[in-house]
Design a protein around this motif. Structure first.
Motif, PDB file in Angstrom:
ATOM      1  N   CYS A 170      87.510  12.241  44.178  1.00 55.30           N
ATOM      2  CA  CYS A 170      88.460  11.409  44.900  1.00 55.30           C
ATOM      3  C   CYS A 170      89.790  11.359  44.168  1.00 55.30           C
ATOM      4  O   CYS A 170      89.912  11.854  43.055  1.00 55.30           O
ATOM      5  CB  CYS A 170      87.927  10.004  45.040  1.00 55.30           C
TER       6      CYS A 170
ATOM      7  N   ARG B 171      89.143   9.022  49.379  1.00 55.13           N
ATOM      8  CA  ARG B 171      87.700   8.877  49.091  1.00 55.13           C
ATOM      9  C   ARG B 171      86.917  10.127  49.460  1.00 55.13           C
ATOM     10  O   ARG B 171      87.206  10.779  50.471  1.00 55.13           O
ATOM     11  CB  ARG B 171      87.163   7.687  49.885  1.00 55.13           C
ATOM     12  N   TRP B 172      85.916  10.382  48.670  1.00 52.66           N
ATOM     13  CA  TRP B 172      84.938  11.414  48.958  1.00 52.66           C
ATOM     14  C   TRP B 172      83.628  10.651  48.920  1.00 52.66           C
ATOM     15  O   TRP B 172      83.113  10.350  47.839  1.00 52.66           O
ATOM     16  CB  TRP B 172      85.038  12.499  47.891  1.00 52.66           C
TER      17      TRP B 172
ATOM     18  N   THR C 192      80.257   8.892  48.539  1.00 57.91           N
ATOM     19  CA  THR C 192      78.979   9.190  47.875  1.00 57.91           C
ATOM     20  C   THR C 192      77.977   8.077  48.117  1.00 57.91           C
ATOM     21  O   THR C 192      76.785   8.325  48.132  1.00 57.91           O
ATOM     22  CB  THR C 192      79.157   9.368  46.345  1.00 57.91           C
ATOM     23  N   THR C 193      78.447   6.843  48.287  1.00 60.20           N
ATOM     24  CA  THR C 193      77.545   5.715  48.498  1.00 60.20           C
ATOM     25  C   THR C 193      78.014   4.983  49.753  1.00 60.20           C
ATOM     26  O   THR C 193      78.993   4.262  49.715  1.00 60.20           O
ATOM     27  CB  THR C 193      77.571   4.759  47.275  1.00 60.20           C
TER      28      THR C 193
ATOM     29  N   HIS D  74      88.294   2.870  50.448  1.00 62.73           N
ATOM     30  CA  HIS D  74      88.880   2.010  49.424  1.00 62.73           C
ATOM     31  C   HIS D  74      90.349   1.784  49.799  1.00 62.73           C
ATOM     32  O   HIS D  74      90.886   2.588  50.549  1.00 62.73           O
ATOM     33  CB  HIS D  74      88.848   2.682  48.050  1.00 62.73           C
TER      34      HIS D  74
ATOM     35  N   ASN E  53      86.321   5.857  41.320  1.00 61.31           N
ATOM     36  CA  ASN E  53      85.882   7.245  41.354  1.00 61.31           C
ATOM     37  C   ASN E  53      84.565   7.307  40.586  1.00 61.31           C
ATOM     38  O   ASN E  53      84.509   6.887  39.441  1.00 61.31           O
ATOM     39  CB  ASN E  53      86.951   8.112  40.664  1.00 61.31           C
ATOM     40  N   GLY E  54      83.507   7.782  41.230  1.00 66.01           N
ATOM     41  CA  GLY E  54      82.229   7.897  40.541  1.00 66.01           C
ATOM     42  C   GLY E  54      81.091   7.293  41.342  1.00 66.01           C
ATOM     43  O   GLY E  54      81.231   7.031  42.535  1.00 66.01           O
TER      44      GLY E  54
ATOM     45  N   ASP F 233      79.132   1.184  46.597  1.00 60.76           N
ATOM     46  CA  ASP F 233      78.923   0.697  45.232  1.00 60.76           C
ATOM     47  C   ASP F 233      80.220   0.075  44.700  1.00 60.76           C
ATOM     48  O   ASP F 233      80.208  -0.811  43.852  1.00 60.76           O
ATOM     49  CB  ASP F 233      78.440   1.844  44.329  1.00 60.76           C
TER      50      ASP F 233
HETATM   51  N1  GLU Z   1      81.018   5.903  45.098  1.00 65.72           N
HETATM   52  C1  GLU Z   1      82.267   5.529  45.705  1.00 65.72           C
HETATM   53  C2  GLU Z   1      82.161   5.561  47.218  1.00 65.72           C
HETATM   54  O1  GLU Z   1      81.289   6.178  47.760  1.00 65.72           O
HETATM   55  C3  GLU Z   1      83.414   6.386  45.192  1.00 65.72           C
HETATM   56  C4  GLU Z   1      83.518   7.719  45.869  1.00 65.72           C
HETATM   57  C5  GLU Z   1      84.627   8.591  45.307  1.00 65.72           C
HETATM   58  O2  GLU Z   1      84.578   8.879  44.076  1.00 65.72           O
HETATM   59  O3  GLU Z   1      85.497   8.978  46.093  1.00 65.72           O
HETATM   60  O4  GLU Z   1      82.964   4.955  47.863  1.00 65.72           O
END
Ligand code: GLU
Length: 223
Positions: free
Chosen positions: A2, A70-71, A73-74, A83, A97-98, A122
């Motif tokens: 991200c 954003r990419w 993941t959760t 976000h 990020n993470g 998350d």
């Molecule tokens: N885990 C977070 C989400 O899914 C951050 C994803 C990201 O690093 O873009 O929103």
């Protein structure tokens, strides 16, 4: 990966500035985006799924702001999950990020404590942890974010802003975060490329470091 872009300074068209920073991070790929501007002790947000629009969203003027590509993941790719995320009073905004590996456990703990969640991410768990630390007496975003971050498992980087005290906090542990400075203004980015040519001085945060930034000071500590 991200993208994160933050600004604290005196530029008033801060939404345009963040929008252009996010554009420089587009090549990293993303499924949704968002921008938060701090104004009059409140966070104003625009976020959506898909690509950034051609022009910056109209969030009014301000001198402290954050943006994110954003990419997911959760949680799925939805507007709610994009976000930045905020605390319940819209005082603090945070991008991340993470992956927080113990997010579900923390979410349950926070729900038992009376917190409500608007997204499946998350990331929102991190903001709620910060809000809880502030309610418990942490005086600054830096102190609250540090305590919250110590509860997280996994590799994470966050950027957060406090619209009340006009502070930006960055924490890096596993994902890159770079801080730039020019003419008394601070820029934060997840990628050096977004700052190149724009700033006079660059600080690479190291893993395990936290930066607290306001107009008159910059402090970097080990978390
Ligand atoms: N885990 C977070 C989400 O899914 C951050 C994803 C990201 O690093 O873009 O929103």
């Amino acid at each position: 990966m991200c993208g994160i872009f933050g600004y604290l300074g005196s530029e008033r068209d801060v939404s345009g500035l963040i929008h252009s920073g996010l554009r420089d991070l587009e090549y990293r790929g993303y499924d949704s985006w968002g921008i938060a501007v701090a104004r009059e002790n409140v966070i104003h947000i625009a976020k959506d799924i898909g690509k950034l629009q051609k022009y910056a969203p109209n969030l009014g003027s301000g001198t402290l702001a954050l943006g994110h590509t954003r990419w997911a993941t959760t949680g799925g790719v939805t507007q709610e999950n994009a976000h930045p995320h905020t605390d319940s009073e819209q005082r603090i905004a945070l991008v991340h990020n993470g992956i927080v590996e113990n997010a579900e456990e923390l979410r349950e703990e926070l729900i038992e404590d009376g917190f409500h969640f608007l997204s499946e991410t998350d990331t929102e768990v991190i903001v709620a942890l910060i809000e809880r630390e502030m309610r418990r007496g942490a005086e600054t975003l830096m102190r609250a974010a540090r305590r919250a971050f110590l509860r997280l498992e996994g590799l994470n980087a966050i950027a957060a802003i406090d619209s009340l005290r006009h502070e930006m906090v960055l924490i890096r542990d596993g994902s890159p975060l770079v801080l730039g400075q020019k003419d008394g203004a601070y820029y934060a980015a997840s990628d050096l490329g977004a700052l190149a040519g724009q700033v006079e001085r660059i600080v690479h945060l190291r893993d395990g470091e936290i930066a607290s930034i306001s107009l008159d000071h910059l402090s970097i500590f080990e978390i």
